[in-house]
Write a protein that holds these residues in place. Structure first.
Motif, PDB file in Angstrom:
ATOM      1  N   THR A  15      60.673  26.328 -30.696  1.00 51.54           N
ATOM      2  CA  THR A  15      61.876  25.875 -30.399  1.00 51.54           C
ATOM      3  C   THR A  15      61.674  24.676 -30.349  1.00 51.54           C
ATOM      4  OG1 THR A  15      62.630  27.471 -30.183  1.00 51.54           O
ATOM      5  CG2 THR A  15      63.475  26.587 -28.606  1.00 51.54           C
ATOM      6  N   CYS A  16      61.659  24.490 -31.550  1.00 50.16           N
ATOM      7  CA  CYS A  16      60.803  23.242 -31.135  1.00 50.16           C
ATOM      8  C   CYS A  16      60.411  23.955 -29.764  1.00 50.16           C
ATOM      9  CB  CYS A  16      61.424  22.299 -31.243  1.00 50.16           C
ATOM     10  SG  CYS A  16      61.802  21.802 -33.032  1.00 50.16           S
ATOM     11  N   SER A  17      60.374  25.247 -29.352  1.00 53.82           N
ATOM     12  CA  SER A  17      59.741  25.619 -28.180  1.00 53.82           C
ATOM     13  C   SER A  17      58.131  25.694 -28.302  1.00 53.82           C
ATOM     14  CB  SER A  17      60.233  27.190 -27.517  1.00 53.82           C
ATOM     15  OG  SER A  17      61.459  26.804 -27.177  1.00 53.82           O
ATOM     16  N   LEU A  18      57.653  25.183 -27.456  1.00 53.90           N
ATOM     17  CA  LEU A  18      56.082  25.053 -27.604  1.00 53.90           C
ATOM     18  C   LEU A  18      55.327  25.781 -26.540  1.00 53.90           C
ATOM     19  CD1 LEU A  18      55.331  21.529 -28.548  1.00 53.90           C
ATOM     20  CD2 LEU A  18      55.911  23.072 -30.060  1.00 53.90           C
ATOM     21  N   GLY A  19      54.583  26.893 -27.023  1.00 54.02           N
ATOM     22  CA  GLY A  19      53.675  27.522 -26.189  1.00 54.02           C
ATOM     23  C   GLY A  19      52.239  27.313 -26.330  1.00 54.02           C
ATOM     24  N   GLN A  20      51.285  27.209 -25.200  1.00 57.49           N
ATOM     25  CA  GLN A  20      49.947  27.135 -25.258  1.00 57.49           C
ATOM     26  C   GLN A  20      49.175  28.056 -26.042  1.00 57.49           C
ATOM     27  OE1 GLN A  20      48.149  26.051 -21.679  1.00 57.49           O
ATOM     28  NE2 GLN A  20      46.345  25.172 -22.461  1.00 57.49           N
ATOM     29  N   ARG A 210      47.035  29.755 -19.529  1.00 61.69           N
ATOM     30  CA  ARG A 210      47.976  28.485 -18.893  1.00 61.69           C
ATOM     31  C   ARG A 210      47.302  27.949 -17.869  1.00 61.69           C
ATOM     32  NH1 ARG A 210      53.447  28.910 -20.691  1.00 61.69           N
ATOM     33  NH2 ARG A 210      53.343  26.918 -19.544  1.00 61.69           N
ATOM     34  N   THR A 211      46.008  27.352 -17.967  1.00 59.89           N
ATOM     35  CA  THR A 211      45.472  27.028 -16.913  1.00 59.89           C
ATOM     36  C   THR A 211      45.992  25.430 -16.426  1.00 59.89           C
ATOM     37  OG1 THR A 211      43.927  26.067 -18.531  1.00 59.89           O
ATOM     38  CG2 THR A 211      43.278  28.112 -17.394  1.00 59.89           C
ATOM     39  N   ARG A 212      46.776  25.013 -17.371  1.00 57.02           N
ATOM     40  CA  ARG A 212      47.604  23.772 -17.092  1.00 57.02           C
ATOM     41  C   ARG A 212      48.793  23.972 -17.698  1.00 57.02           C
ATOM     42  NH1 ARG A 212      44.749  19.692 -19.493  1.00 57.02           N
ATOM     43  NH2 ARG A 212      46.239  19.088 -21.181  1.00 57.02           N
ATOM     44  N   ILE A 213      49.991  23.982 -16.689  1.00 58.99           N
ATOM     45  CA  ILE A 213      51.296  24.283 -17.259  1.00 58.99           C
ATOM     46  C   ILE A 213      52.028  23.486 -18.183  1.00 58.99           C
ATOM     47  CG2 ILE A 213      53.654  24.590 -16.379  1.00 58.99           C
ATOM     48  CD1 ILE A 213      51.403  26.518 -15.487  1.00 58.99           C
ATOM     49  N   GLY A 242      61.646  30.995 -21.431  1.00 55.77           N
ATOM     50  CA  GLY A 242      60.587  32.004 -21.146  1.00 55.77           C
ATOM     51  C   GLY A 242      59.353  31.293 -20.683  1.00 55.77           C
ATOM     52  N   ALA A 243      58.611  32.091 -19.805  1.00 52.97           N
ATOM     53  CA  ALA A 243      57.396  31.497 -19.219  1.00 52.97           C
ATOM     54  C   ALA A 243      56.391  30.974 -20.142  1.00 52.97           C
ATOM     55  CB  ALA A 243      56.977  32.456 -18.185  1.00 52.97           C
ATOM     56  N   ASP A 244      56.410  31.345 -21.186  1.00 54.16           N
ATOM     57  CA  ASP A 244      55.220  31.196 -22.241  1.00 54.16           C
ATOM     58  C   ASP A 244      55.698  29.822 -22.951  1.00 54.16           C
ATOM     59  OD1 ASP A 244      53.609  32.921 -21.865  1.00 54.16           O
ATOM     60  OD2 ASP A 244      54.381  34.228 -23.429  1.00 54.16           O
ATOM     61  N   LEU A 287      61.470  20.713 -19.844  1.00 53.76           N
ATOM     62  CA  LEU A 287      60.529  21.933 -19.636  1.00 53.76           C
ATOM     63  C   LEU A 287      61.682  23.008 -19.550  1.00 53.76           C
ATOM     64  CD1 LEU A 287      58.627  20.058 -16.515  1.00 53.76           C
ATOM     65  CD2 LEU A 287      58.171  20.273 -19.080  1.00 53.76           C
ATOM     66  N   GLY A 288      61.892  23.481 -20.863  1.00 45.63           N
ATOM     67  CA  GLY A 288      62.843  24.581 -20.926  1.00 45.63           C
ATOM     68  C   GLY A 288      62.179  26.036 -20.480  1.00 45.63           C
ATOM     69  N   GLY A 289      61.272  26.266 -20.270  1.00 49.28           N
ATOM     70  CA  GLY A 289      60.608  27.255 -19.872  1.00 49.28           C
ATOM     71  C   GLY A 289      60.659  27.658 -18.209  1.00 49.28           C
ATOM     72  N   MET A 290      60.973  26.296 -17.657  1.00 43.01           N
ATOM     73  CA  MET A 290      61.063  26.182 -16.141  1.00 43.01           C
ATOM     74  C   MET A 290      62.339  26.227 -15.665  1.00 43.01           C
ATOM     75  SD  MET A 290      57.508  24.460 -15.625  1.00 43.01           S
ATOM     76  CE  MET A 290      57.658  24.392 -13.835  1.00 43.01           C
TER      77      MET A 290
END
Length: 307
Positions: A15-20, A210-213, A242-244, A287-290
């Motif tokens: 989404t242009c949502s990015l997860g680590q 997720r050692t660095r948010i 979402g948290a990811d 910061l759409g996950g938060m």
């Protein structure tokens, strides 16, 4: 839904949502690179690669195709939204960002001219080709169903055409521009190393992933990518991604004068809403996950986004 070996709902690329992605699992294009190399895209037993590639070629002019590799020189930071105590909460202009980025946390960054008109047309073309040849990747998505409710309580929704990971396969230059936009916001906001004890505890169950948010955008994979319209949906109820999701990036394909209402809003930790209507080709990176966010009632016109 699967594209070859690609699961649309998991990490692919925009989404242009990015997860680590953890270091040990490889590059972010590992799920779809072989589709690009081997020129194959099998969905439900049907090969679609040539159809999509030819469709894009036919619909985009030769001049536009030649301009896809041009990097935007106009991309710049606009305003940033800071989540501080209620009495200090404020929007700050880019001219003062260097003095305020550490006061944060900044949770929203506006990037002006984040995508070129040619790249926007390319995304619109890809979405149209997908709807033509793979209609199952377009849906009318009611939010009450996403929330697993029995009936609609006026939560609205949208009409996404799912583009991940096809943006990376067919429009790699656009994918690179998205990363550049998020990287600019990342640096302006001071998200590098932004990690509170509370945030660490909240994500500790995920482990080393997720050692660095807020990791560097170049190290991330795209969780989702959607071309969005709002036919038959007057609004979009507030939600988080979402948290990811490390970052959410929404590109405006409509001019603010093209529609009435339809303000994007974000809600800070104090529960206060900030409403905004992005200019055409601007990006809202946050910061759409938060943080909760949504869209107010659209009372007229056409609102079109790339998220």
């Amino acid at each position: 839904m699967r594209i070859g070996t690609i699961a649309i709902s998991i990490l692919g690329l925009v989404t242009c949502s990015l997860g680590q992605l953890p270091d040990y699992v490889g590059s972010h294009d590992r799920f779809w690179k072989h589709h690009k190399v081997e020129k194959t895209l099998v969905i439900d037993g049907v090969e679609h690669y040539d159809n999509i590639e030819s469709c894009i070629h036919d619909e985009l002019s030769q001049e536009d195709r030649q301009k896809l590799s041009v990097i935007s020189e106009e991309r710049r930071v606009g305003k940033m939204l800071m989540d501080t105590s209620p009495e200090k909460r404020k929007l700050i202009a880019s001219s003062s960002q260097s003095d305020n980025a550490d006061e944060g946390p900044v949770f929203f960054v506006e990037v002006i001219d984040a995508i070129t008109p040619v790249h926007a047309r390319a995304v619109q073309t890809l979405a149209a080709c997908i709807r033509k040849f793979i209609p199952s990747m377009h849906e009318s998505r009611a939010m009450y169903k996403e929330f697993e409710l029995d009936e609609d309580q006026g939560l609205g929704g949208n009409n996404p055409t799912h583009l991940a990971p096809l943006v990376g396969i067919f429009l790699p230059d656009v994918k690179d521009e998205i990363i550049r936009t998020i990287q600019l916001a990342y640096e302006a906001a001071g998200w590098k190393g932004l990690l509170t004890d509370r945030d660490h505890d909240a994500f500790s169950n995920v482990g080393k992933i997720r050692t660095r948010i807020h990791p560097e955008p170049k190290d991330l994979g795209f969780r989702a990518s959607e071309h969005l319209t709002y036919t038959n949906f007057p609004l979009l109820a507030h939600h988080h991604d979402g948290a990811d999701t490390a970052y959410t990036c929404n590109f405006a394909f409509s001019d603010p004068d093209d529609y009435e209402g339809g303000f994007l809003y974000v809600i800070d930790k104090a529960g206060e809403k900030t409403h905004m209507k992005p200019s055409k080709f601007a990006a809202s990176v946050f910061l759409g996950g938060m943080y909760l966010h949504g869209v107010t009632e659209i009372t007229g016109g056409h609102r079109e986004m790339f998220s």
